[in-house]
Structure formats: structure tokens, C-alpha cells
Design a protein around this motif. Structure first.
Motif, PDB file in Angstrom:
ATOM      1  N   ARG A   1      -1.466  -9.468  -6.376  1.00  0.00           N
ATOM      2  CA  ARG A   1      -2.217  -8.748  -5.331  1.00  0.00           C
ATOM      3  C   ARG A   1      -2.996  -7.600  -5.944  1.00  0.00           C
ATOM      4  O   ARG A   1      -4.139  -7.337  -5.612  1.00  0.00           O
ATOM      5  CB  ARG A   1      -1.258  -8.194  -4.271  1.00  0.00           C
ATOM      6  CG  ARG A   1      -0.640  -9.229  -3.372  1.00  0.00           C
ATOM      7  CD  ARG A   1      -0.013  -8.583  -2.153  1.00  0.00           C
ATOM      8  NE  ARG A   1       1.137  -7.739  -2.473  1.00  0.00           N
ATOM      9  CZ  ARG A   1       2.397  -8.172  -2.480  1.00  0.00           C
ATOM     10  NH1 ARG A   1       2.673  -9.423  -2.176  1.00  0.00           N
ATOM     11  NH2 ARG A   1       3.382  -7.342  -2.770  1.00  0.00           N
ATOM     12  N   ASN A   2      -2.323  -6.924  -6.856  1.00  0.00           N
ATOM     13  CA  ASN A   2      -2.953  -5.766  -7.476  1.00  0.00           C
ATOM     14  C   ASN A   2      -4.186  -6.150  -8.296  1.00  0.00           C
ATOM     15  O   ASN A   2      -5.221  -5.505  -8.207  1.00  0.00           O
ATOM     16  CB  ASN A   2      -1.916  -5.067  -8.367  1.00  0.00           C
ATOM     17  CG  ASN A   2      -2.451  -3.806  -9.013  1.00  0.00           C
ATOM     18  OD1 ASN A   2      -2.787  -3.807 -10.181  1.00  0.00           O
ATOM     19  ND2 ASN A   2      -2.562  -2.746  -8.232  1.00  0.00           N
TER      20      ASN A   2
ATOM     21  N   TYR B   1      -1.041   1.651  -9.507  1.00  0.00           N
ATOM     22  CA  TYR B   1      -0.045   0.587  -9.685  1.00  0.00           C
ATOM     23  C   TYR B   1      -0.406  -0.330 -10.841  1.00  0.00           C
ATOM     24  O   TYR B   1       0.450  -1.009 -11.386  1.00  0.00           O
ATOM     25  CB  TYR B   1       0.132  -0.190  -8.383  1.00  0.00           C
ATOM     26  CG  TYR B   1       0.723   0.682  -7.301  1.00  0.00           C
ATOM     27  CD1 TYR B   1       1.951   1.308  -7.516  1.00  0.00           C
ATOM     28  CD2 TYR B   1       0.057   0.900  -6.110  1.00  0.00           C
ATOM     29  CE1 TYR B   1       2.489   2.135  -6.548  1.00  0.00           C
ATOM     30  CE2 TYR B   1       0.595   1.723  -5.135  1.00  0.00           C
ATOM     31  CZ  TYR B   1       1.813   2.336  -5.361  1.00  0.00           C
ATOM     32  OH  TYR B   1       2.348   3.158  -4.416  1.00  0.00           O
TER      33      TYR B   1
ATOM     34  N   LEU C   1       1.391  -0.961   2.928  1.00  0.00           N
ATOM     35  CA  LEU C   1       0.099  -0.839   2.266  1.00  0.00           C
ATOM     36  C   LEU C   1       0.277  -0.748   0.759  1.00  0.00           C
ATOM     37  O   LEU C   1      -0.374  -1.448  -0.016  1.00  0.00           O
ATOM     38  CB  LEU C   1      -0.637   0.407   2.768  1.00  0.00           C
ATOM     39  CG  LEU C   1      -1.909   0.679   1.979  1.00  0.00           C
ATOM     40  CD1 LEU C   1      -2.990  -0.304   2.387  1.00  0.00           C
ATOM     41  CD2 LEU C   1      -2.378   2.100   2.143  1.00  0.00           C
ATOM     42  N   ARG C   2       1.202   0.114   0.338  1.00  0.00           N
ATOM     43  CA  ARG C   2       1.422   0.287  -1.102  1.00  0.00           C
ATOM     44  C   ARG C   2       1.828  -1.040  -1.737  1.00  0.00           C
ATOM     45  O   ARG C   2       1.391  -1.368  -2.838  1.00  0.00           O
ATOM     46  CB  ARG C   2       2.495   1.349  -1.348  1.00  0.00           C
ATOM     47  CG  ARG C   2       1.989   2.772  -1.096  1.00  0.00           C
ATOM     48  CD  ARG C   2       3.077   3.793  -1.369  1.00  0.00           C
ATOM     49  NE  ARG C   2       2.663   5.150  -1.047  1.00  0.00           N
ATOM     50  CZ  ARG C   2       2.008   5.955  -1.884  1.00  0.00           C
ATOM     51  NH1 ARG C   2       1.681   5.528  -3.082  1.00  0.00           N
ATOM     52  NH2 ARG C   2       1.670   7.172  -1.523  1.00  0.00           N
ATOM     53  N   LYS C   3       2.657  -1.812  -0.999  1.00  0.00           N
ATOM     54  CA  LYS C   3       3.054  -3.105  -1.540  1.00  0.00           C
ATOM     55  C   LYS C   3       1.859  -4.035  -1.628  1.00  0.00           C
ATOM     56  O   LYS C   3       1.691  -4.765  -2.605  1.00  0.00           O
ATOM     57  CB  LYS C   3       4.138  -3.725  -0.662  1.00  0.00           C
ATOM     58  CG  LYS C   3       5.485  -3.072  -0.889  1.00  0.00           C
ATOM     59  CD  LYS C   3       6.579  -3.918  -0.315  1.00  0.00           C
ATOM     60  CE  LYS C   3       7.863  -3.662  -1.066  1.00  0.00           C
ATOM     61  NZ  LYS C   3       8.946  -4.531  -0.595  1.00  0.00           N
TER      62      LYS C   3
ATOM     63  N   PRO D   1      -4.675   1.463  -6.026  1.00  0.00           N
ATOM     64  CA  PRO D   1      -4.372   0.210  -6.745  1.00  0.00           C
ATOM     65  C   PRO D   1      -4.367   0.414  -8.255  1.00  0.00           C
ATOM     66  O   PRO D   1      -3.593  -0.224  -8.971  1.00  0.00           O
ATOM     67  CB  PRO D   1      -5.512  -0.720  -6.337  1.00  0.00           C
ATOM     68  CG  PRO D   1      -6.128  -0.114  -5.142  1.00  0.00           C
ATOM     69  CD  PRO D   1      -5.872   1.354  -5.193  1.00  0.00           C
TER      70      PRO D   1
ATOM     71  N   LEU E   1      -1.113  -3.286  -2.096  1.00  0.00           N
ATOM     72  CA  LEU E   1      -1.995  -2.844  -3.177  1.00  0.00           C
ATOM     73  C   LEU E   1      -1.377  -3.046  -4.552  1.00  0.00           C
ATOM     74  O   LEU E   1      -1.977  -2.689  -5.552  1.00  0.00           O
ATOM     75  CB  LEU E   1      -2.368  -1.370  -2.997  1.00  0.00           C
ATOM     76  CG  LEU E   1      -3.169  -1.033  -1.741  1.00  0.00           C
ATOM     77  CD1 LEU E   1      -3.526   0.431  -1.724  1.00  0.00           C
ATOM     78  CD2 LEU E   1      -4.421  -1.888  -1.659  1.00  0.00           C
TER      79      LEU E   1
END
Lengths: 408, 230
Positions: free
Chosen positions: B83-84, B112, A318-320, B109, A322
Motif C-alpha cells: 500500500r505504501n 512509513y 488511515l496510517r495503516k 506515507p 498509508l
């Protein structure tokens, strides 16, 4: 994601799994605290020995009888012969022969039983001359030391160590009182001040000092042999010269070559060195065992971090998804491992320092906590966390987001 | 200019000596503000298409332009950044972090993206208000209903202002009233000008979208636009 941010997240993750984190840290806590305690014990013992030896006096040479070689060439063990005599001491005291010796105190020793009224006390006796007080750097808390005349006359006088005095005379001043040794009445003329070097088992404060002739009488020794000759050099600079002079003189007097010397001369430094080398071996041994337990603790951290990676595959995915880059993920797990290591290290130091406070009361051994060892221990714990966190962290970073997200 | 441009995209999986072509040449253009449903049975290549569209996976062949950037040649770290910034994900399993309260999940998000704490907090709260959960910001996922959890996930997808919202079976784990809730929310976002790609195998869910793509055996078999009656 900044380092501060990552650190905060690491602390959060550690706190989210309280029990697991605590169990993981346990290995490091035990490892670090045992390292601190073992190093502290070794250090404490070394300090104690150093104190005791420096309490002997300053710039001191201690001449002891050595082994002697008999006519058939058989060599006896160390101290097997009474090779030192009052004549040796007198020769060392001669300024023209040994100019660098400031004072000389020939001493006989033995063990006697003292009686004062109803009280009995067995202690060590030192028969010596007036220079003993100065050479051994002792002071009197009350009364006086014996005089040259009393040494000449083998007067029936005695100076007691503080512990001896309090054992024999619970009430009132011992000075002027009488103690009976082997049927001989001795008058107490003084009490030594405590050396205060340590609380434990130091015989320096439990002693009866008397003129050398008197001591020979009460211990039943005969002849002119002495058990130790204390020689005080004029200064620290002349200690080496005094050593050479005393050695040359005694070799000459005894008519032996250096290789057959029937005496030995020790300095305080050499005594400290000998005592420390034994202590050091023990400290290294115990420290080694503690270090192994630290290593095991570190492997524990790695183990848990690997479990953590496996358990949190979805979270990593999930973190990846996001937007966390592999680097950020790797950093996150590294920080978590280091937080575990660091927290374990700090707790371990706390436990070690606490143990260092409690332990001396239980085992009658001083424990010296060194700042260097403490900082080193925390650093080691942190390094363990980072070191053993690298592999789990890189595993986490390598996971592809889809596989990670899809796992159940 | 289209938000999404796929040209001859192929994706081949290899397992030992067996090769399996999940996508066999896909060409799609999706414009800004479109609401597209991708329909197809399981095994049709739907999930693979979703992974490629979401920059979770790169095509074996062909090009993929997302908001003008060619993402088919990017490194893993660059894809993470795309993606972010560009994509908001809504998953079937919600994928919220159980240990964090709702607003902390929504701000992830932004963490990051490197935003400051105060701004993250503000935007996360605004996004939660947008999906009607202004009074649930401090609740952990476990304290929320399935529908509420999915709305938190939608808020998380919104918070970066992405070019597209990619919803993968967003109603698959929800009861009918929560399903309606979430679909209404997506309608609303579409109304506000968002580009939405919805992946589903349910026709009544797909009926909400203005354009329907049907995928079968790795190929687009139908692409129809129609008016949606709301």
C-alpha cells in the motif's frame, strides 16, 4: 519508521491533547512525588537518628539498669531498678578487670530548674565524672570542665550546654556567673560546644553537667546508684571484647546468671539498628501507600490510552492505509504511553524534590532525597507507561484498516 | 503487462451462519496509464472491490497481481508495504490528520517508507506545489476549504509516486466547483501518465474516465472504452 521519528510523533500526540495528557499524568505525578517524599522522610529520620547516636561519642558502650527479679521471682520492668552503682563503674574502670575499657563515666540524670537572676529554665542534669567529656566526645566552647578534685569534693560547679547557657544568660559570658538550683548556688565554669547534630529537639545541647555528688544533692537522690555507665572502648576493634568483659564483670558482681541480667548493654550500632527498624516499618508502610497510588496512576494511563485508541480509530486506519504496519502502530501507542509515563515521572520527581525542600520547614522533619530512589521512580514511571500501554497498543495494532477507516 | 490483474476474485463475508458473497468472480485487467471509473449503486460490491484493489482486504478466492506482485497471498505487514509503495489513496472524507499542517499530512506515507526528514520535506512541498497549494503548506486542514483539503489528500496520494491512484468517491463531499477542481486535477495527472481508478456512483464524474466498469451484484456487467471529450 525510526525510533526517533516515533518518539517525536509520540510527543506530538501528547501535546496535541494537552488537557487530557496533563490529567493522565497527574496520577503518576502524585504517585512518584509521594514515593520520593515518603522514602525521603524515612531516610531523613534515619540519618537524624544516626547523627544523634554517633554524637554520643565513639566506640561507646551504654550500660543501663535493667529489670530486677525480686525474692518472690517477680520480674520488674526495664529500668525499674537502680541496679547500677558507682562501685560497678569503679570496677569497670579497673584496667586489670576490663582491660579494653579506655574510660568510664558513671552518670546520674534528672531534671532540675535553674535560676539565673530573673530567668528560670528547666533542663536535664547529668551528674558524672571528669571522663564524661572525653567519653561523650564533647568539647567546650568556653571555660573549663570540672576536675577530679571537684568531683571528690562535690564542688558547687556546673558546665552548661550551649542552649541552656543562651536561655539563662542572654548577654555576656556565662562563665563565672552563678545559677541557683534548689537553693544551692552553682558557679558556671564552662559551656559545652554544640553537637550540631540536628536542629530539632536534641537534648544534647540543653543540659547541665556537674560532679556526680553535686547532682545527687540538687536532685535529692541518695545512695550510690547511677542511671547510666558510659564505657569507651580503646578502639572499634576492641569494642566487642569490652562488651564481653563488662557483661561478665557485672554478672559476676551482681551474682546473677545471664538470663536474669539486671542491666543491659547497648552499643551505638544496636541503638541505630533499633531506631531504624521502627523507621523502616513506617517507611515501608507509607511507601506501600504511595506505590498503590502509582499503580492507580498507571491504570489511569491505560484508561486514557484505550480511550485514545477508540477515539483515533480513523487515524489508525488511515496510517495503516498509508503503509503503517501493525508493528509501527503498536510502537506508536507504546511510545505515547511511555512519553506520558516518563513526563509524569519527571514532573513527579520535580514536585517531590520541591516538596523535600519545603516540607522540612513546615513539619520540622528532615527529608533526604536519595538519587537511587529518584532514578528508580523515573524508571518505575516509564515502566508503568510501557506496561499499561501494551494492551491499548496491541488493540490499536489489531484494527483492520477498512473497519478503522469506515468508522465514524 | 497490466498494472492490475484480477483473476476470478471472490470475496465472501460470513456473519454467523449467513454467508454473503460481495464479489462473485471478477476478472479485470487495467493497463498502465489508464483512467478507469468503477460505477455501481451502493451494495453492488463497489466498496469491496475498492478494498481489494487497495490491498486493504484480501480476496477469499482468486489472484490479484499488482504491478506483477501477487498480493492475494501476502501477510498484513507485507500488504502495508505494498500500500505504501504502490497505491495512493484519495478518500471521500479526505482523512487528513487535523493536528498536522498540510505538508506533514502529505509526508506521512514517506515517513512509513523510511525516508529522511529533509527529503520528505522537499517531496511533500513539491507534491503540494503540483496540486496548486504551494502557499498553503503550513496550514492545518481546518484552515482549508473542502476542495483544498481534497487537493492535499491528492498530493499525499502522489507523493510516493505510486503505480495507481485509487480514488473512492473523491467528490462525494464537495460542492460543484470544488468537484470540478479535483476532477480537473485527476485529468491532469492522467495526462501526465498516471494510472487512476476512480470509484463513484455519479455518471457525470465517471464521464471523465476513458474506461467505465459497471459493477452490479458482485459482477462486472459492463466494460466500455470510449474517447473522452475534454
Amino acid at each position: 519508521m525510526s525510533w526517533l521519528e516515533t518518539f517525536r510523533a509520540g510527543v506530538e500526540a501528547v501535546r496535541a491533547h494537552r488537557l487530557r495528557s496533563a490529567l493522565t499524568m497527574l496520577g503518576i505525578v502524585i504517585g512518584i512525588s509521594s514515593v520520593i517524599l515518603t522514602v525521603g522522610l524515612g531516610q531523613g529520620a534515619q540519618n537524624q537518628v544516626k547523627d544523634q547516636i554517633s554524637a554520643l561519642g565513639s566506640n561507646l558502650l551504654i550500660v543501663s539498669p535493667g529489670s530486677s527479679t525480686d525474692s518472690s521471682g517477680l520480674r520488674g520492668g526495664f529500668g525499674s531498678a537502680s541496679t547500677l552503682t558507682l562501685q560497678d563503674a569503679a570496677a569497670i574502670g579497673d584496667d586489670s578487670v576490663v582491660p579494653d575499657a579506655a574510660a568510664v563515666a558513671p552518670t546520674t540524670s534528672g531534671s532540675v530548674s535553674l535560676t539565673a537572676g530573673e530567668t528560670n529554665w528547666t533542663t536535664s542534669v547529668a551528674g558524672t565524672t571528669t571522663s564524661w567529656l572525653g567519653v561523650r566526645a564533647r568539647e567546650l566552647s568556653s571555660g573549663r570542665f570540672f576536675t577530679d578534685a571537684e568531683v571528690e569534693q562535690t564542688a558547687n560547679v556546673v558546665v552548661l550546654g550551649p542552649d541552656t547557657a543562651s536561655e539563662l544568660f542572654s548577654f555576656g559570658s556565662p562563665v563565672g556567673q552563678t545559677v541557683i538550683v534548689d537553693g544551692t548556688e552553682l558557679t558556671v565554669i564552662g559551656v559545652l560546644a554544640s553537637t550540631g547534630s540536628s536542629s530539632s529537639g536534641s537534648s544534647e545541647d540543653d543540659v547541665a553537667v556537674m560532679p556526680i555528688g553535686t547532682a545527687k544533692l540538687v536532685t535529692g537522690a541518695s545512695g550510690s546508684s547511677v542511671s547510666t555507665i558510659y564505657v569507651e572502648a580503646a578502639s572499634a576493634e576492641t569494642l566487642g571484647a569490652a562488651y564481653q568483659e563488662v557483661q561478665a564483670l557485672l554478672l559476676n558482681l551482681h551474682g546473677v546468671a545471664e538470663s536474669d541480667a539486671d542491666f543491659s548493654i547497648a552499643t551505638q550500632d544496636s541503638l541505630v539498628e533499633t531506631a531504624n527498624s521502627t523507621n523502616r516499618t513506617l517507611t515501608v508502610l507509607l511507601g506501600g501507600i504511595a506505590a498503590i497510588s502509582l499503580l492507580v496512576g498507571g491504570i489511569g494511563v491505560m484508561n486514557i490510552m484505550l480511550v485514545s485508541v477508540t477515539e483515533r480509530v480513523r487515524e489508525i486506519g488511515l496510517r495503516k492505509a498509508l503503509g503503517a504496519t501493525p508493528r509501527v502502530i503498536r510502537r506508536q501507542f507504546l511510545v505515547e504511553a511511555s512519553v506520558l509515563g516518563l513526563a509524569g515521572g519527571v514532573l513527579g520527581v520535580g514536585l517531590g524534590v520541591l516538596g523535600a525542600q519545603v516540607l522540612p520547614g513546615l513539619i520540622d522533619q528532615p527529608v533526604a532525597v536519595s538519587v537511587v530512589a529518584t532514578l528508580g521512580a523515573i524508571g518505575t514511571a516509564l515502566a508503568l507507561g510501557i506496561g499499561f500501554g501494551v494492551y491499548p497498543a496491541s488493540r490499536a495494532a489489531r484494527l483492520t484498516p477498512i473497519d478503522a477507516l469506515r468508522s465514524e | 503487462m497490466s498494472t492490475i490483474e484480477l483473476d476470478g476474485v471472490r470475496k465472501t463475508y460470513r456473519s454467523g451462519s449467513i454467508e454473503f458473497e460481495a464479489l462473485c468472480g471478477i476478472d479485470i485487467r487495467i493497463g498502465s496509464g489508464e483512467y478507469v471509473a468503477v460505477l455501481g449503486p451502493s451494495g453492488s460490491g463497489k466498496s469491496t472491490l475498492m478494498n481489494v484493489l487497495g490491498c486493504l482486504d484480501v480476496p477469499t478466492e482468486g489472484t490479484y497481481l499488482l504491478a506483477g506482485e501477487d498480493v492475494s497471498v501476502m501477510s498484513e505487514a507485507q500488504l502495508a508495504e505494498v500500500r505504501n509503495r504502490r497505491i495512493g489513496f484519495v478518500f471521500q472524507q479526505f482523512n487528513l490528520l487535523a493536528m498536522l499542517p498540510a505538508w506533514r499530512n502529505v509526508e506521512l506515507p514517506l515517513v512509513y517508507a523510511g525516508l529522511g526528514r529533509a527529503e520528505r520535506r522537499e517531496r511533500a512541498h513539491a507534491a503540494l506545489a503540483r496540486v496548486g497549494l504551494a502557499d498553503r503548506t503550513e496550514n492545518r486542514p481546518g484552515e482549508l476549504s473542502g476542495g483544498q483539503q481534497q487537493r492535499v489528500a491528492v498530493a499525499r496520494a502522489l507523493v510516493t509516486e505510486p503505480a495507481i491512484i485509487l480514488a473512492d468517491e473523491p467528490t462525494g463531499n464537495l460542492d460543484s466547483s470544488s468537484t470540478a477542481d479535483v476532477l480537473d486535477l485527476l485529468d491532469e495527472l492522467h495526462g501526465a501518465g498516471r494510472t487512476i481508478v476512480l470509484i463513484t456512483h455519479e455518471h457525470d464524474v465517471a464521464a471523465r474516465a476513458g474506461r467505465r466498469l459497471v459493477i452490479s451484484d458482485g459482477r462486472i456487467t459492463s466494460d466500455e472504452r470510449r474517447e473522452v471529450v475534454r
